[in-house]
Scaffold this motif. Structure first.
Motif, PDB file in Angstrom:
ATOM      1  N   UNK B  56       0.853  -1.178   0.000  1.00 25.91           N
ATOM      2  CA  UNK B  56       0.000   0.000   0.000  1.00 25.91           C
ATOM      3  C   UNK B  56       0.893   1.232   0.000  1.00 25.91           C
ATOM      4  N   UNK B  57       0.631   2.137  -0.918  1.00 30.08           N
ATOM      5  CA  UNK B  57       1.389   3.382  -0.961  1.00 30.08           C
ATOM      6  C   UNK B  57       0.402   4.528  -0.847  1.00 30.08           C
ATOM      7  N   UNK B  58       0.565   5.365   0.193  1.00 26.95           N
ATOM      8  CA  UNK B  58      -0.308   6.535   0.328  1.00 26.95           C
ATOM      9  C   UNK B  58       0.384   7.730  -0.298  1.00 26.95           C
ATOM     10  N   UNK B  59      -0.360   8.470  -1.111  1.00 24.12           N
ATOM     11  CA  UNK B  59       0.274   9.626  -1.731  1.00 24.12           C
ATOM     12  C   UNK B  59      -0.740  10.702  -2.085  1.00 24.12           C
ATOM     13  N   UNK B  60      -0.251  11.887  -2.385  1.00 24.52           N
ATOM     14  CA  UNK B  60      -1.098  12.987  -2.832  1.00 24.52           C
ATOM     15  C   UNK B  60      -1.223  12.892  -4.349  1.00 24.52           C
ATOM     16  N   UNK B  64       1.559  11.293  -7.171  1.00 28.13           N
ATOM     17  CA  UNK B  64       1.129  10.033  -7.790  1.00 28.13           C
ATOM     18  C   UNK B  64       2.034   9.567  -8.940  1.00 28.13           C
ATOM     19  N   UNK B  65       2.381  10.455  -9.898  1.00 29.53           N
ATOM     20  CA  UNK B  65       3.193   9.979 -11.026  1.00 29.53           C
ATOM     21  C   UNK B  65       4.492   9.310 -10.582  1.00 29.53           C
ATOM     22  N   UNK B  66       5.147   9.890  -9.563  1.00 26.66           N
ATOM     23  CA  UNK B  66       6.406   9.313  -9.074  1.00 26.66           C
ATOM     24  C   UNK B  66       6.165   7.905  -8.517  1.00 26.66           C
TER      25      UNK B  66
END
Ligand code: SF4
Lengths: 496, 202
Positions: B56-60, B64-66
């Motif tokens: 699971x990766x939480x991101x803004x 997201x693209x990275x």
């Protein structure tokens, strides 16, 4: 390439053989203990578990008490969604329907996702008799099928096999039925699973016809649901052009909104997970996605007989979670094979005799006695089936069915004392015992703790000792020993 | 008599004890209501997905693209549904225009969105609508990268069922495929994608 439960001896005899198999008992104790603990942990997380159980039971009761209405509704919903509905009175009719569908598509193989209903009707055997291979794709079912063996647990059917046996079966059998296992296959579960992935992928990609069961069928919408872990279900339900699902008429739930109760009860009770890895739901045919020809076979095969029994009816609520197996002290020690049916354990002890009828078969009539009535099964059952109540009810029916026959137990007790009172007769009993033991297990039987036990006693005692372990009598009676050794003070004071 | 009529007849005979005036609604059902979503549910969802050995990766949205690029590393041939939003779609993705099953078997991974996420069970649900691909597309490739927005997370199973449309095919995914069939040793990754990466955005 199939085995059947046909000819399984009555429960006590079969159970005794299983009891002597220490490997089996170790595997079973480990499996049931582990799953029990996992279940308890995830059930404990749900505040309203008892309310959910009551809701599950009530929803199933609602369905069963109005089953005719819901069946007709399901048929309409399915038809509207582009599925073809078939009705099967019994196993033979259901098998014929599936065989005919496979034949129409000119295929000589089908892929199968594990389904109790198709095991119950012996579909694989029927397909094979028609020249159509049925490939089981659930890892455990594959192990059972390749090993020409029988399932022993609803959830983990190959629990009686350990990893080295699985490796041997894969190395020996996979090549005969498709992609062979790698020659350097080890017995680590990850490698064995990878071998199964490679072996089965070939079959998934080319299969034209798949056969499944269904955990639930929603009357209101015609939606079918299959709950699984490995992804073989998704493969079968998605890739082939034609999908045939054999669904017992008790699998219905009234509305879509009712489904969530069961999707909460089932995984936690079954594998002890909050949710199983994959659940697939489909409603007839979806253009451009998945099978374009969808069949549903609604199966009776004795279910209406169960429905007619006002006490036993509740057994049709069963969602096949197997929680009752894992808590059952009898199942834990004897394993699934002793029940002689695809439905083992406490639920099998009530469902099998009701599906097939009591009073005409010793094996079936012995099943309601395969319980200590401890009640653990009722406590864990997510749909609150009062299994002990039904067991007692069925015992009454068995006794009623045999009324007028000589009192078997009294006769047997007399016969037993006759056999045990004479060393020569006892020796004969031991010989018979040895022979029976060899036939059953190929080893001399031992009771738990290693004490030698007699098998069936000769003559009329057989019926009684069938159900019990009779200790092997000492080679010398106490009185003879006392006389020979003056109470142990003389000569060889030890036992002979 | 047809099998249908005979079975329905047997059912009616078996239910002789049920009063003719009784309706299904007369069998009372008291059931727990869906739990309303709180802001803690996003955290719970992330935790529970990770519990199943999914990544699971939480991101803004900005990051997201990275993270997407990282999740797709080691996937030379990536499949994307033809209607995956353009801002998610890597330039070199193969679009699924009804590839055959054999062709699907040659791709290494698939990137999709989801219909919703369930916090309590750590489940993602695909209804195979826009951006989610047909069922086979998320099944045959060995890696599934799934983008879930935080506002798609609901509290529990009851809330999910209430939101979903049953006439669509539905796939509920709780971690990568798994088996415990050999001596009860859990092995992650049998027939479905052996790697599941959930990008939780928002
Ligand atoms: S009887 Fe109850 S506990 Fe046993 S398998 Fe059926 S639903 Fe599960």
């Amino acid at each position: 390439m199939s085995a059947t439960f046909l000819g399984t001896p009555a429960f006590p005899t079969a159970a005794r053989a299983a009891l002597a198999d220490t490997q089996l008992r170790r595997n079973l104790a480990h499996a049931t203990g582990t799953i029990r603990a996992k279940r308890a942990a995830v059930v404990g997380e749900v505040d309203e578990w008892e309310r959910l159980r009551l809701a599950g039971a009530a929803l199933k009761d609602r369905t069963l008490r109005h089953l005719d209405t819901y069946l007709v509704q399901l048929e309409e919903s399915l038809t509207r969604a582009g599925a073809t509905v078939h009705w099967a009175r019994d196993a033979a009719e259901a098998n014929r329907i599936v065989v005919d569908i496979a034949r129409v598509h000119g295929t000589d193989e089908v892929v199968k996702v594990k389904s109790m209903a198709t095991a119950e009707i012996g579909l694989n055997e029927a397909l094979e008799a028609a020249g159509i291979h049925a490939w089981e794709t659930d890892l455990a079912e594959l192990i059972v099928q390749l090993g020409e063996d029988l399932p022993s647990h609803i959830l983990v059917p190959a629990i009686h096999r350990n990893r080295s046996e699985v490796r041997e079966i894969f190395l020996r059998e996979m090549g005969r039925h498709g992609k062979a296992a790698p020659r350097d296959l080890t017995d680590t579960p990850a490698e064995l699973a990878a071998a199964a992935r490679a072996h089965l992928r070939e079959k998934f990609l080319r299969a034209k016809v798949a056969v499944s069961g269904a955990n639930f069928a929603v009357a209101e919408t015609g939606t079918l649901a299959v709950v699984e872990s490995e992804g073989n279900g998704r493969m079968c339900l998605t890739l082939p052009e034609v999908l045939v699902s054999v669904v017992g008429i008790e699998k219905l739930v009234p509305t879509w909104a009712d489904l969530d109760v069961f999707l909460q009860l089932l995984p936690r009770s079954s594998t002890g997970e909050r949710m199983n890895p994959y659940t697939s739901m489909w409603t007839g045919v979806t253009p451009g996605d998945g099978p374009q020809e969808v069949h549903v076979v609604l199966l009776d095969n004795g279910r209406t007989d169960v429905l007619a029994d006002e006490v036993g009816r509740q057994a049709l609520r069963c969602i096949r979670c197997s929680a009752c197996l894992n808590v059952c002290p009898v199942y834990e020690r004897t394993g699934g094979h002793s029940y002689g049916s695809v439905y083992p354990g406490p639920i099998g002890a009530i469902l099998t005799p009701m599906l097939r009828g009591v009073g005409h078969d010793t094996q079936l009539d012995s099943l309601p006695y395969a319980s200590s009535l401890c009640g653990a099964c009722f406590e864990v059952c997510p749909v609150r089936i009062d299994i002990p109540e039904v067991l007692v009810h069925l015992r009454t029916k068995v006794v009623d069915a045999h009324r007028g026959e000589p009192k078997v137990q009294n006769l047997a007790m007399k016969a037993a004392s006759w056999a045990l009172s004479d060393a020569r007769r006892t020796a004969a009993a031991e010989k018979v015992s040895g022979a029976v033991g060899r036939v059953l297990r190929g080893t001399k039987r031992r009771a738990p703790g290693g004490r030698g036990v007699l098998g069936a006693l000769p003559g009329p005692a057989a019926a009684w000792s069938d159900a019990r372990d009779v200790p092997v009598p000492a080679p010398e009676s106490f009185r003879a020993w006392w006389a020979r050794t003056d109470g142990g003070r003389r000569g060889n004071g030890g036992a002979k | 008599m047809s099998a249908r009529d005979e079975i329905l007849g047997r059912v009616r005979t078996a239910l002789r004890d049920v009063p003719g005036t009784e309706t299904p609604a007369d069998v009372a059902v008291d059931r727990p209501e869906p739990r309303p979503t709180t802001h803690e549910d996003v955290e719970l969802f992330a935790e529970r997905v990770a519990d199943y050995k999914a990544t699971v990766v939480r991101c803004t949205p900005e990051d997201l693209p990275t993270h997407l690029a990282a999740a797709l590393e080691g996937v030379p041939r990536l499949l994307a549904p033809a209607d995956l939003p353009e801002d998610l779609r890597p330039a070199d993705a193969i679009l699924d225009e009804q590839l055959t099953t054999a062709e699907l078997d040659t791709v290494d991974g698939v990137l999709t969105t989801a219909a919703l996420g369930i916090a309590e069970t750590g489940t993602i649900v695909l209804d195979h609508g826009p951006g989610q691909g047909r069922r086979a597309a998320t099944l045959v490739p060995d890696r599934h990268v799934c983008v879930v927005r935080t506002d798609q997370v609901v509290a529990d199973v009851a809330a999910a069922v209430a939101r979903l449309e049953p006439t669509r095919p539905l796939t509920w995914i709780s971690g990568p495929s798994a088996t415990s069939d050999i001596e009860l040793d859990r092995v992650e990754g049998v027939h479905g994608p052996r790697t599941l990466i959930v990008l939780l955005v928002g």
